[in-house]
Design an enzyme around this catalytic site. Structure first.
Site, short mmCIF file in Angstrom:
data_model
loop_
_atom_site.label_atom_id
_atom_site.label_comp_id
_atom_site.label_asym_id
_atom_site.label_seq_id
_atom_site.Cartn_x
_atom_site.Cartn_y
_atom_site.Cartn_z
N ASN A 177 0.86 -1.19 0.00
CA ASN A 177 0.00 0.00 0.00
C ASN A 177 0.89 1.23 0.00
OD1 ASN A 177 -2.95 -0.97 0.40
ND2 ASN A 177 -1.74 -2.20 1.87
N GLU A 178 1.12 1.76 -1.19
CA GLU A 178 2.03 2.88 -1.38
C GLU A 178 1.38 4.19 -0.93
OE1 GLU A 178 4.95 2.27 -1.92
OE2 GLU A 178 5.33 0.81 -3.51
#
Length: 644
Positions: free
Chosen positions: A168-169
């Site tokens: 999850n950037e």
């Protein structure tokens, strides 16, 4: 190294006003990993006793490997069963096949699943082989499977430099679910070493969402090493933000951050413990507090006042050790005494306030270099100074460094050998055959695949030749250059073998042969794939074996840091100033490592060349001394003593 051992129990207690996630800090990753494994084992046993399943969310990467190793040990030695365990992995690269070296399927099998009794049907890892049009539906199905087991009992997490959890950037929302995402550039750079180059890293990955993670009943976030310290500070003490997805964990009712001391170093209670509660004012902590205060009020040490201390949370320091004038003079003198132009000791002088002994005037010096260029990158100026001042200097290259050479260089050297034979009229059939074989092996190698043994050997010879060239430039004789080729490294992969007895014995034998008065070793633990850490461990083990030898009482050990990070000023115990000319000579020695010039294969988080990093770091250290009111130098190399 006058290295303070942190008591985990002291650091694992009450929350403070700065921390928004509960934190436990352990002395090292081994103890921390064992604690996490014990919690997992306790949860499995508790659910077993109730006749239920235990649903675990698992992570990959270097962070959880020791947790998995401890779970395997508990299974083999203490009968921990995984028959009633259901697992869901956080993520997987896309596209990727399960048998690829970098596949998380392969990772989990090698580190955990192949060694325990978990049924294959209970294992769930995102599928990196799906056609693109099927991925969205698959992600929904993955969510439904987790829900069908009643959700995750426990999710373990690492953290990336961008603050990502799973993949999850930055930009991910707190409600995001399992999906296909595009990897951030920083994440790709960090993964480049595993894939033998950034260009081989997949652009995408399938990941559980932040929302999926947040639905777990218990979350443990783990981080080891100084490279994670700044992002841990943001995650634990910063404001929740989609720019740092790990900050969303602050909203979870049952989360714990488990850290080693290096990863927790920038938290207020560790970095500035005087801001949280009463603390024990060790000499090193006093230096740290004063240096921190200088930066905060923008003054040199000798201009600090009682009010500066009192207004910035240091009234206790003044009350116990003040007034400010006395503290200032003492700390100033301590830092002044770290500076020396004689890293091997200045002969025939009073050495009571110098970092090194005056005698013996000519010392035997052994410099350990994890890779074939760390010596000149990290302490090239000091190495030159030691040689020029007449000491018997030996350099030992612990590993071949053969994975960090581009394929083009191999072809170029093989072509040279072939042309050399032709030019001098020698029989060249063998050279031609070697050249064709090497070209074929490189051409047929897929992205991220292991080199053949022949190619590995040529890459090792390239690194060896460069190291010799640098040593010759400095003036070291050939017999003082030692190539150890420690076996743990020689896998052809970024992933290495565990450190073994043979590795340690190689170090023991060399130290015994030279009987040095000084040993220099890389204390930099931030290198991208951990080789420095393993090499240092081998030296520490060797020193422990040899410490009872009578000649070892005359051996002092100094730790330098490498291309990734420098000692903080309060930690430095020997500071060696470099003139502009010495800095230039150091640069030229680094340039001898041509395969690492322009663009090293594994640059890590910093895209600059190694000589640029080294010079900036050395100049920055000199600037810090100057800012504190100490003499102004062009550059400084820094060392910390280790006591074995």
């Amino acid at each position: 190294m006058t290295q303070k051992t942190t008591n985990a129990s002291q650091l694992s207690g009450d929350k403070n006003m700065f921390e928004k996630i509960p934190v436990k800090v352990y002395d090292d990753p081994i103890d921390a990993s064992a604690a996490v494994a014990q919690e997992i084992a306790g949860l499995i046993r508790e659910n077993d006793s109730k006749g239920g399943k235990c649903v675990l969310g698992l992570a990959t990467g270097s962070t959880p490997t020791k947790v998995y190793a401890e779970l395997v040990r508990l299974h083999r030695e203490e009968g921990l069963s995984f028959k009633n365990v259901i697992t869901f992995n956080l993520d997987e690269y896309y596209p990727i096949t399960p048998d690829s070296l970098q596949s998380y399927v392969r990772f989990m099998n090698e580190h955990l699943f192949d060694h325990i009794d978990i049924p294959a049907a209970n294992i769930h890892i995102p599928d990196g082989t799906l056609p693109a049009e099927e991925v969205a539906a698959y992600c929904v199905e993955y969510e439904n499977k987790i829900a069908s087991y009643g959700g995750l009992d426990l999710q373990i997490l690492g953290i990336g430099r961008t603050g990502h959890i799973g993949f999850n950037e930055p930009g991910s929302t707190i409600t995001s679910k399992t999906r296909l995402i595009t990897l951030d550039h920083v994440t790709k750079v960090d993964a480049a070493s595993d894939f033998f180059g950034e260009e081989n890293v997949p652009r995408k990955a399938i990941t559980m969402g932040v929302g999926t993670i947040m639905e777990a009943r218990r979350i443990i976030l783990m981080a080891w090493g100084e490279g994670k310290a700044s992002i841990i500070k943001r995650a634990v003490e910063g404001e929740p933000s989609h720019e740092v997805p790990a900050t969303f964990l602050q909203n979870h009712p049952n989360v714990l951050a488990v850290l080693d001391t290096a990863a927790g170093d920038e938290l207020v209670r560790i970095g500035q413990p005087w801001m949280v509660s009463d603390c024990t004012w060790t000499a090193e902590l006093q230096r740290k507090a004063v240096i921190n205060l200088c930066a905060k009020v923008d003054k040199p040490i000798l201009k600090l006042t009682d009010r500066d201390y009192n207004d910035n949370g240091l009234s206790d320091l003044v009350a116990n050790f003040g007034p400010a004038y006395d503290i200032n003079i003492r700390i100033f003198n301590e830092l002044q005494h770290t500076i020396t132009g004689w890293p091997g000791g200045k002969p025939h002088v009073d050495d009571s306030h110098r970092p090194e002994r005056a005698e013996p005037a000519k010392k035997r010096v052994l410099i350990f270099s994890p890779h074939p260029d760390d010596d000149v990158i990290s302490m090239g100026g000091t190495l030159i100074r030691l040689h020029d001042q007449g000491h018997e200097v030996h350099v030992a290259y612990q590993t071949s460094g053969n994975i960090a050479v581009f394929d083009d260089d191999v072809i170029r050297f093989a072509d040279f050998v072939s042309d050399y034979h032709q030019s001098f009229g020698f029989v060249k059939e063998n050279a031609d055959r070697m050249f064709e074989q090497v070209v074929t092996q490189i051409r047929d190698k897929g992205p991220g695949e292991t080199d053949s043994k022949e190619v590995q050997n040529i890459k090792g010879l390239i690194r060896r030749g460069e190291a010799k060239a640098a040593c010759r430039y400095i003036g070291l004789p050939e017999e003082h250059i030692h190539f150890l080729d420690m076996p743990f490294y020689e896998t052809g992969l970024v992933k290495k073998k565990p450190l073994g007895e043979e590795d340690v014995n190689i170090i023991v034998d060399l130290i015994t042969k030279i009987k040095p008065h000084q040993i220099y070793a890389a204390g930099d633990l931030s290198d991208p794939h951990g080789t420095h850490r393993v090499c240092l461990d081998a030296i520490f083990r060797a020193l422990n074996i040899l410490k009872k030898e009578s000649w070892m009482k005359d051996c002092w050990v100094w730790l330098y840091r490498g291309a990734w990070q420098e000692w903080d000023i309060h930690q430095i115990e020997m500071a060696v100033p470099l003139s502009p000319g010495e800095l230039l000579k150091k640069r030229r020695a680094i340039f001898k490592h041509q395969s690492q010039k322009d663009r090293p294969l594994f640059p890590g988080a910093d895209s600059r060349e190694f000589w640029q990093r080294a010079e900036q770091r050395n100049r920055e250290t000199a600037h810090e001394y100057d800012r504190l009111g100490l003499p102004e130098y062009e550059a400084i190399e820094a060392f910390k003593r280790y006591f074995y």
